[in-house]
Design an enzyme around this catalytic site. Sequence first.
Site, mmCIF file in Angstrom:
data_model
loop_
_atom_site.group_PDB
_atom_site.id
_atom_site.type_symbol
_atom_site.label_atom_id
_atom_site.label_comp_id
_atom_site.label_asym_id
_atom_site.label_seq_id
_atom_site.Cartn_x
_atom_site.Cartn_y
_atom_site.Cartn_z
ATOM 1 N N HIS B 236 -49.199 2.536 2.221
ATOM 2 C CA HIS B 236 -49.025 3.929 2.654
ATOM 3 C C HIS B 236 -50.386 4.500 3.031
ATOM 4 C CE1 HIS B 236 -48.788 8.259 1.882
ATOM 5 N NE2 HIS B 236 -47.477 8.188 1.968
ATOM 6 N N ARG B 279 -46.637 4.746 7.289
ATOM 7 C CA ARG B 279 -46.174 3.425 6.850
ATOM 8 C C ARG B 279 -45.528 2.728 8.033
ATOM 9 N NH1 ARG B 279 -41.830 5.027 2.435
ATOM 10 N NH2 ARG B 279 -42.316 7.250 2.554
ATOM 11 N N LYS B 282 -42.397 4.131 10.215
ATOM 12 C CA LYS B 282 -42.164 5.554 9.930
ATOM 13 C C LYS B 282 -42.658 6.368 11.130
ATOM 14 C CE LYS B 282 -41.783 7.548 6.148
ATOM 15 N NZ LYS B 282 -40.752 8.487 5.676
ATOM 16 N N ASP B 285 -47.412 11.354 12.165
ATOM 17 C CA ASP B 285 -47.668 12.638 11.495
ATOM 18 C C ASP B 285 -49.158 12.936 11.640
ATOM 19 O OD1 ASP B 285 -48.344 14.672 9.664
ATOM 20 O OD2 ASP B 285 -46.893 14.011 8.162
ATOM 21 N N CYS B 287 -51.291 14.453 9.977
ATOM 22 C CA CYS B 287 -52.199 14.353 8.831
ATOM 23 C C CYS B 287 -52.761 12.943 8.682
ATOM 24 C CB CYS B 287 -51.534 14.834 7.542
ATOM 25 S SG CYS B 287 -50.320 13.706 6.849
ATOM 26 N N TYR B 288 -52.012 11.938 9.151
ATOM 27 C CA TYR B 288 -52.520 10.560 9.055
ATOM 28 C C TYR B 288 -53.637 10.289 10.052
ATOM 29 C CZ TYR B 288 -48.650 9.849 5.913
ATOM 30 O OH TYR B 288 -47.792 9.967 4.849
ATOM 31 N N ASP B 341 -47.825 18.659 11.872
ATOM 32 C CA ASP B 341 -47.414 17.264 11.712
ATOM 33 C C ASP B 341 -47.029 16.661 13.067
ATOM 34 O OD1 ASP B 341 -45.466 15.222 11.552
ATOM 35 O OD2 ASP B 341 -44.482 15.997 9.774
ATOM 36 N N ASP B 348 -49.411 24.547 8.703
ATOM 37 C CA ASP B 348 -49.886 24.825 7.351
ATOM 38 C C ASP B 348 -51.351 24.404 7.262
ATOM 39 O OD1 ASP B 348 -50.035 22.016 6.564
ATOM 40 O OD2 ASP B 348 -47.851 22.071 6.511
ATOM 41 N N HIS B 351 -52.071 20.414 7.073
ATOM 42 C CA HIS B 351 -52.094 19.694 8.354
ATOM 43 C C HIS B 351 -53.251 20.138 9.233
ATOM 44 C CE1 HIS B 351 -48.022 18.371 7.193
ATOM 45 N NE2 HIS B 351 -48.340 17.317 7.913
#
Lengths: 327, 417
Positions: B236, B279, B282, B285, B287-288, B341, B348, B351
């Site tokens: 992850h 992952r 998935k 996003d 944030c990654y 995201d 927010d 993010h």
Amino acid sequence: MSECNVDDAASNEAWVPFKDRPEWRDLKPIPQDDGPDPVVQIAYSEQFREVYDYFRAIIAADEKSERALSLTKEAAELNPANYSVWNYRRNILQELNKDLKEELKYISQVIEDNPKNYQVWHHRRVIVEWLEDVTDELKFTEKILKEDAKNYHAWQHRQWCIQQFSLWDQELDYVDRLLKEDLRNNSAWNQRHFIIKNTTGYTDEIIKKELKYSQDFIRKAPNNESAWNYMKGVLQERKLFDFPGVLEFCHELYSKQIRSPFLIACMIDCYEEMLELGKPKKEETLQKATQLCNELAEEHDTLRREYWQYIARSLASKYGADVSGDS
Amino acid sequence: MADTSRFRCLSPLFQSLLFKDDDCPTNTSIEQKAVEESVLKCYRTFRSSLDIYPDMPFLDREMHTDFLTKGLQTLSSSYECLDSSRPWLCYWILHSLELLEVIIPEERALAIANFLGKCQDPEGGFGGGPMQFPHLAPTYAAVNALCILANVTNKVFDVINREKLYNYLMRMKTKEGAFKMHDGGEVDIRGVYCAVSVARLTNILTKELSDGVADFITRCQTYEGGFSGYPGLEAHGGYTFCGIAALVLLNHTERCDLRSLLRWTANRQTQLEGGFQGRTNKLVDGCYSFWQGATFPIVHMIMCTDDDDQNLSAERWMFHQEALQEYILICCQHSHGGLIDKPGKARDHYHTCYCLSGLSVAQHFIGGSLSNEIIIGNPQNRLRPVQPVYNLSLDSVMMAQKYFGSLKLPSGAANKC
């Protein structure tokens, strides 16, 4: 790490202010001390402020009572991520010797409403630990995973239960079912690896079986990275080359004009291993490997050009005849 | 006509990057395709606005700054669910602002430090708010926030009770070399990273504190190459960052299979979107952008210094830096400020922080004395570079090193290193 929707306003159904609750009259609420010049100040609703003022008061008084227990419920409902609340609730549950089966029912509901929250899952785990009873746990996690098959917390809880209470028997069947529903469910592939590693281990016989299992899935969807990763994971402790079927399998797909980046990457890995082991036809193998890297970099996986070019350079410098170290 | 050849998302073959479901649709592929549709829509809109605004894409610094500075003061009641993450809110906002090079007035800096002091437990460590129990995550956030504020005045460091902090960290340590997040709390690799990071910054990382920790981290590297939150779980992005960054801080990078880590991380950049997923299989996003993106400079640094790898590039990380910038700038900016995201999601501060941090990683290649900037869109999109292991600006890390570097170990720890 931050799982809450800040656009959602809290519901406020039939809430009774503390001034109208005679049973709380003896306790003096403790306001939050943000200091003289507060920052990141949340405009709490009246309900939130009051509940937490009283929560601070019961902690200060170290009160462990029925009313304190029900207060933690109110506080947790307003902010399920408040770990202090859950922690204190557990202290009260122990002190009052509460029925933990009831608590398990309660936390089930909370988890269903907040399936991606660390605290509520941890609470459940502690309760199960205390109860030493996992009767409902597999069923419960299954229910959560039905809504979101990749919920990390649910998988974590499930693995813990399986390991702690030796529930290994039926798990491969469950994984198999999930993979038939969605062969891209990487959490299910990971679970497969977890189960086998901790039960039979990857023996020669199991490896053969698992290679076939993953290859059948790869044939159905050659662009599914999960199955490729699992197939290589099966051989992690071994050499891809110990099981000569792997490169042949790749050649078979490649000859069918399949150009999945994961297929080509696997071929590169096979060639690299042949080079590592000093197999014959070194130059030819190296050439095949670097050519495949270039194919990925220039055509099939251009997003990862930097990476594949680096792999090509590394292979060439390590196994190439013209490397300075060799002369 | 605007010059579109500069952008990967406008290249003629872009459509060929759509997800290949091999005529075998499943939940995963259906959801993936829906996201690709929404991302393509953003890229098409971008294409049409490029004729009018040729210096697009444009990082709306003003609106993001506005969103951030407002949040630093007050937040609506919908933030009640983050009432146990207030030091996080401070860090997310302050780090975003430092990347945007917004100056914090001294008075404000002292007020924030004072508030963080209110979150500190008398027995050490920081809680999610005043009078909450100490927890490793807000402890990490508070220490990082104070490092940023130290650029304004290093008086803010007086807030940290190092002796008690050390006791707290030791109290959280488990037999298996991991850390509980709090008394009676859960154990996972986040705790390890948070503990090791604050210990390093405040110069209290003793042998006693670090003993056996690398063993636990190593057990979290999965067959896929990334790290999981706990041994046995799935690789992850967030946990992978925690794992590799903690190994760097512990000087135990030899315990990591770098090759498989690099392969897994490289594969997390998504073909069409250009952002990162957390992952395998998935959804992307924003944030990654940081959690995965930061692993590249970290791995680069390890391979360069430990292995003296001559094949490494001296100009680029091993991911598509332009593609990530396009995703963040074109798909992740909220129209009212803040970052998100993916298209359609709410904004927010979390993010906002990690999109900007990832954007910074994608803009700056820094390898020892070498550096190379790749700025997509308006040149003013340039952010300050980050130190990827702590996710702080280089100056903020230096502030901590300067201040704590000369301090002795707390008396309880002095004879245990």
